[in-house]
Design an enzyme around this catalytic site. Structure first.
Site, PDB file in Angstrom:
ATOM      1  N   SER A 143       0.863  -1.188   0.000  1.00 31.23           N
ATOM      2  CA  SER A 143       0.000   0.000   0.000  1.00 31.23           C
ATOM      3  C   SER A 143       0.894   1.231   0.000  1.00 31.23           C
ATOM      4  O   SER A 143       2.009   1.193   0.545  1.00 31.23           O
ATOM      5  CB  SER A 143      -0.872   0.017   1.263  1.00 31.23           C
ATOM      6  OG  SER A 143      -1.509   1.280   1.402  1.00 31.23           O
ATOM      7  N   TYR A 157      -1.134  -0.647  10.308  1.00 25.56           N
ATOM      8  CA  TYR A 157      -1.364  -1.117   8.928  1.00 25.56           C
ATOM      9  C   TYR A 157      -0.202  -0.688   8.026  1.00 25.56           C
ATOM     10  O   TYR A 157       0.336  -1.487   7.258  1.00 25.56           O
ATOM     11  CB  TYR A 157      -2.689  -0.542   8.427  1.00 25.56           C
ATOM     12  CG  TYR A 157      -2.976  -0.774   6.961  1.00 25.56           C
ATOM     13  CD1 TYR A 157      -3.472  -1.997   6.508  1.00 25.56           C
ATOM     14  CD2 TYR A 157      -2.773   0.236   6.018  1.00 25.56           C
ATOM     15  CE1 TYR A 157      -3.747  -2.203   5.160  1.00 25.56           C
ATOM     16  CE2 TYR A 157      -3.052   0.036   4.676  1.00 25.56           C
ATOM     17  CZ  TYR A 157      -3.531  -1.182   4.247  1.00 25.56           C
ATOM     18  OH  TYR A 157      -3.796  -1.382   2.913  1.00 25.56           O
TER      19      TYR A 157
HETATM   20  P1  NAP Z   1     -11.651  -5.615   0.878  1.00 30.49           P
HETATM   21  O1  NAP Z   1     -12.525  -4.987  -0.139  1.00 30.49           O
HETATM   22  O2  NAP Z   1     -11.856  -5.327   2.322  1.00 30.49           O
HETATM   23  O3  NAP Z   1     -11.652  -7.198   0.637  1.00 30.49           O
HETATM   24  C1  NAP Z   1     -10.912  -7.984   1.491  1.00 30.49           C
HETATM   25  C2  NAP Z   1     -10.838  -9.408   0.992  1.00 30.49           C
HETATM   26  O4  NAP Z   1      -9.930 -10.097   1.843  1.00 30.49           O
HETATM   27  C3  NAP Z   1     -12.162 -10.141   1.088  1.00 30.49           C
HETATM   28  O5  NAP Z   1     -12.203 -11.098   0.050  1.00 30.49           O
HETATM   29  C4  NAP Z   1     -12.082 -10.800   2.454  1.00 30.49           C
HETATM   30  O6  NAP Z   1     -12.817 -12.011   2.555  1.00 30.49           O
HETATM   31  C5  NAP Z   1     -10.617 -11.108   2.535  1.00 30.49           C
HETATM   32  N1  NAP Z   1     -10.110 -11.187   3.900  1.00 30.49           N
HETATM   33  C6  NAP Z   1     -10.279 -10.321   4.923  1.00 30.49           C
HETATM   34  N2  NAP Z   1      -9.648 -10.769   6.030  1.00 30.49           N
HETATM   35  C7  NAP Z   1      -9.074 -11.943   5.676  1.00 30.49           C
HETATM   36  C8  NAP Z   1      -8.308 -12.907   6.361  1.00 30.49           C
HETATM   37  N3  NAP Z   1      -8.002 -12.775   7.657  1.00 30.49           N
HETATM   38  N4  NAP Z   1      -7.908 -14.006   5.689  1.00 30.49           N
HETATM   39  C9  NAP Z   1      -8.221 -14.171   4.380  1.00 30.49           C
HETATM   40  N5  NAP Z   1      -8.949 -13.310   3.676  1.00 30.49           N
HETATM   41  C10 NAP Z   1      -9.368 -12.202   4.322  1.00 30.49           C
HETATM   42  O7  NAP Z   1     -10.099  -5.248   0.595  1.00 30.49           O
HETATM   43  P2  NAP Z   1      -9.413  -4.533  -0.672  1.00 30.49           P
HETATM   44  O8  NAP Z   1      -9.599  -3.066  -0.552  1.00 30.49           O
HETATM   45  O9  NAP Z   1      -9.789  -5.226  -1.915  1.00 30.49           O
HETATM   46  O10 NAP Z   1      -7.864  -4.797  -0.325  1.00 30.49           O
HETATM   47  C11 NAP Z   1      -7.133  -5.875  -0.880  1.00 30.49           C
HETATM   48  C12 NAP Z   1      -5.659  -5.650  -0.567  1.00 30.49           C
HETATM   49  O11 NAP Z   1      -5.239  -4.396  -1.120  1.00 30.49           O
HETATM   50  C13 NAP Z   1      -5.339  -5.578   0.929  1.00 30.49           C
HETATM   51  O12 NAP Z   1      -4.115  -6.209   1.182  1.00 30.49           O
HETATM   52  C14 NAP Z   1      -5.237  -4.089   1.191  1.00 30.49           C
HETATM   53  O13 NAP Z   1      -4.413  -3.799   2.294  1.00 30.49           O
HETATM   54  C15 NAP Z   1      -4.633  -3.612  -0.117  1.00 30.49           C
HETATM   55  N6  NAP Z   1      -4.872  -2.193  -0.371  1.00 30.49           N
HETATM   56  C16 NAP Z   1      -6.133  -1.703  -0.544  1.00 30.49           C
HETATM   57  C17 NAP Z   1      -6.317  -0.333  -0.740  1.00 30.49           C
HETATM   58  C18 NAP Z   1      -7.667   0.280  -0.930  1.00 30.49           C
HETATM   59  O14 NAP Z   1      -7.771   1.530  -0.929  1.00 30.49           O
HETATM   60  N7  NAP Z   1      -8.728  -0.487  -1.091  1.00 30.49           N
HETATM   61  C19 NAP Z   1      -5.206   0.516  -0.760  1.00 30.49           C
HETATM   62  C20 NAP Z   1      -3.933  -0.021  -0.575  1.00 30.49           C
HETATM   63  C21 NAP Z   1      -3.776  -1.377  -0.386  1.00 30.49           C
HETATM   64  P3  NAP Z   1     -14.369 -12.046   3.058  1.00 30.49           P
HETATM   65  O15 NAP Z   1     -15.177 -11.579   1.871  1.00 30.49           O
HETATM   66  O16 NAP Z   1     -14.632 -13.456   3.421  1.00 30.49           O
HETATM   67  O17 NAP Z   1     -14.451 -11.106   4.193  1.00 30.49           O
END
Ligand code: NAP
Length: 248
Positions: A143, A157
């Site tokens: 991130s 985080y």
């Molecule tokens: P999200 O929309 O919250 O989706 C999270 C996904 O991860 C869901 O499929 C969830 O499964 C799963 N998950 C949550 N906790 C878990 C665990 N303990 N073990 C296995 N799976 C788990 O997240 P996102 O925004 O797509 O983020 C994906 C990645 O990108 C993350 O690593 C995040 O830190 C990174 N990121 C995101 C952003 C942003 O702005 N969105 C920015 C920078 C980095 P369930 O559906 O079963 O809950």
């Protein structure tokens, strides 16, 4: 990579979901990991199958080593592993470090850092030519928080993503001549549910004015970068970290 298996942790929603669909469209057999929301995972599998792709959903909390071992066992039964996307990640509610509990910090590190490292361990065991494997790619989700530090929000985080950056560089060097490339994506503000998980659903849109491009990114824009790293078009890219952040 056509017909190879890709394991995507947290493949059921957000960036993971978009990556699962993009990878399937490029011929990967997709293992959609999810933590608890089986309906969302099943929907991704159905969407992939509706486009004549192959996918399975596997419950795996990456905070559990037993779950990770079961995830890779399921992947072995599905085909030959060619890629891992360490996508599962969590945030906590916004707070200062002085108010963080040990439990919060430990869970953050267990999911975002230890989980990614253990998944990478299982992938290297299978993909490294040193172990008789055929090579492959590991893409880690970092991130821009790793650079910004996220003060007053979630320094824990940000620190977990700093660890992912170092892990990407080090593991990449370690397996560079064993057929495995390792890279990380540093997304900026992306429109997914993760902000609601941190207690602030409109966080990305509220901060969009701070992005040089003046807008949030989409999950698909991150997925496009991930599948490029997974492809042979990125054949000389390893130990690399790519910002996909609208300039943030
Ligand atoms: P999200 O929309 O919250 O989706 C999270 C996904 O991860 C869901 O499929 C969830 O499964 C799963 N998950 C949550 N906790 C878990 C665990 N303990 N073990 C296995 N799976 C788990 O997240 P996102 O925004 O797509 O983020 C994906 C990645 O990108 C993350 O690593 C995040 O830190 C990174 N990121 C995101 C952003 C942003 O702005 N969105 C920015 C920078 C980095 P369930 O559906 O079963 O809950």
């Amino acid at each position: 990579m056509t017909d190879k298996v890709v394991v995507i942790t947290g493949g059921s929603r957000g960036i993971g979901r978009a990556t699962a669909i993009a990878a399937a469209a490029r011929g990967f057999r997709v293992v959609v990991g999810y933590a608890s929301n089986q309906a969302a995972a099943d929907e991704v599998v159905s969407a992939i199958e509706a486009s004549n792709g192959k996918a399975i959903a596997v419950k795996c909390d990456v905070g559990s080593e037993a779950d990770i071992l079961a995830l890779f066992k399921a992947a072995d039964e599905f085909g030959t592993l060619g890629a891992l996307v360490n996508n599962a990640g969590i945030v906590g509610p916004s707070t200062r470090v002085e108010d963080m509990s040990a439990e919060r910090i430990q869970r953050m590190m267990a999911v975002n850092v230890t989980g990614s490292m253990l998944c990478a361990r299982e992938a290297v065991k299978r993909m490294s030519t040193r172990n008789g494997g055929k090579g492959g790619v590991i893409v880690n989700l970092s991130s821009v928080a790793a650079k910004l530090g996220s003060p007053n929000t979630y320094v824990d985080y940000a620190a977990s993503k700093g660890a992912i950056d170092s892990f990407t560089i080090g593991l990449g060097y370690e397996v560079a001549d064993e057929g495995i490339r390792v890279a990380a994506i540093r997304p900026g503000l992306i429109d997914t549910d993760i902000h609601a998980s941190g207690g602030e659903p409109d966080r990305a849109h509220r901060l969009a004015h701070m992005v040089p491009m003046k807008r949030v990114g989409t999950a698909e824009e991150i997925a496009n970068a991930i599948v490029w790293l997974m492809s042979d078009d990125a054949s000389y890219v390893t130990s690399a970290i790519l910002d996909v952040s609208g300039g943030r």
